[in-house]
Design a protein around this motif. Structure first.
Motif, short mmCIF file in Angstrom:
data_model
loop_
_atom_site.label_atom_id
_atom_site.label_comp_id
_atom_site.label_asym_id
_atom_site.label_seq_id
_atom_site.Cartn_x
_atom_site.Cartn_y
_atom_site.Cartn_z
N GLY A 40 0.83 -1.21 0.00
CA GLY A 40 0.00 0.00 0.00
C GLY A 40 0.86 1.25 0.00
N ALA A 41 0.40 2.27 0.71
CA ALA A 41 1.14 3.53 0.79
C ALA A 41 2.36 3.42 1.70
CB ALA A 41 0.22 4.65 1.28
N CYS A 42 2.53 2.28 2.37
CA CYS A 42 3.71 2.08 3.22
C CYS A 42 4.99 2.13 2.40
CB CYS A 42 3.62 0.76 3.97
SG CYS A 42 2.28 0.68 5.17
N GLN A 43 4.87 1.96 1.08
CA GLN A 43 6.04 2.02 0.22
C GLN A 43 6.68 3.41 0.22
OE1 GLN A 43 5.30 0.13 -3.62
NE2 GLN A 43 3.63 -1.01 -2.65
N LEU A 44 5.93 4.41 0.69
CA LEU A 44 6.45 5.77 0.76
C LEU A 44 7.04 6.09 2.13
CD1 LEU A 44 3.58 7.67 -1.09
CD2 LEU A 44 5.83 7.06 -1.99
N LEU A 45 6.97 5.13 3.05
CA LEU A 45 7.40 5.39 4.43
C LEU A 45 8.57 4.50 4.83
CD1 LEU A 45 3.90 5.64 6.15
CD2 LEU A 45 5.39 7.51 5.41
#
Length: 178
Positions: A40-45
């Protein structure tokens, strides 16, 4: 559109509901995998980047995606709060529509964040403490929202102190989302 984002955030929070104190097993350990491994958006964190910017110890990640929206929730091992929620949705809207339809009316503009961005405090709720929300329209046609929520009973001042830290984290995420 804001309702869609809130639904995705609710879904993301539900994904990590088992990570709270009531559901955690004694001695539960944080994952040694990077946040990005949750998808998910965890790829940005990145746990290191987030913890360094916010002064927290977040170590558990859960990611989700539905349609054109990706989300991520970071929490501390064995605790529901603090939590950091990131949601990213592709869009075709421009800055004028974002400002008039997505950005909350009582939000404060954040210069230098995306095409247009905002910040605002979030009051304590029934089972959550105060927090901060930062949202923006990225240059790559994505609506991004980042929110940090503290534990119930946390003084409002702690959330107010976190605002510039969350804004700085948002600016780093904005750069990485290009």
């Amino acid at each position: 559109m804001r309702r869609v984002l809130m639904a995705v955030i609710a879904l993301s929070v539900a994904l990590v509901a088992g990570c709270d104190d009531a559901g955690a097993s004694p001695g539960a350990k944080a994952s040694t995998a990077p946040a990005a491994a949750a998808g998910g958006a965890c790829q940005l964190l990145d746990f290191g980047m987030v913890n360094a910017k916010l002064g927290l110890d977040l170590s558990v990640a859960a990611g989700a995606s539905q349609d054109n929206t990706f989300s991520c929730v970071l929490q501390a091992s064995g605790a529901s709060y603090p939590d950091l929620v990131l949601s990213v949705s592709s869009t075709t809207i421009g800055a004028d529509v974002f400002s008039s339809m997505i950005q909350p009316k009582d939000a404060t503009p954040v210069p230098g964040l995306g095409v247009v961005g905002y910040q605002m405090p979030t009051p304590a709720a029934d089972k959550a403490g105060p927090g901060v929300e930062v949202g923006w329209l990225a240059g790559n046609k994505r609506i991004i929202e980042l929110s940090l929520r503290f534990a119930p009973g946390t003084p409002d001042e702690k959330a107010e102190e976190a605002v510039p830290k969350v804004v700085e984290l948002a600016k780093l995420i904005d750069l990485s989302s290009l």
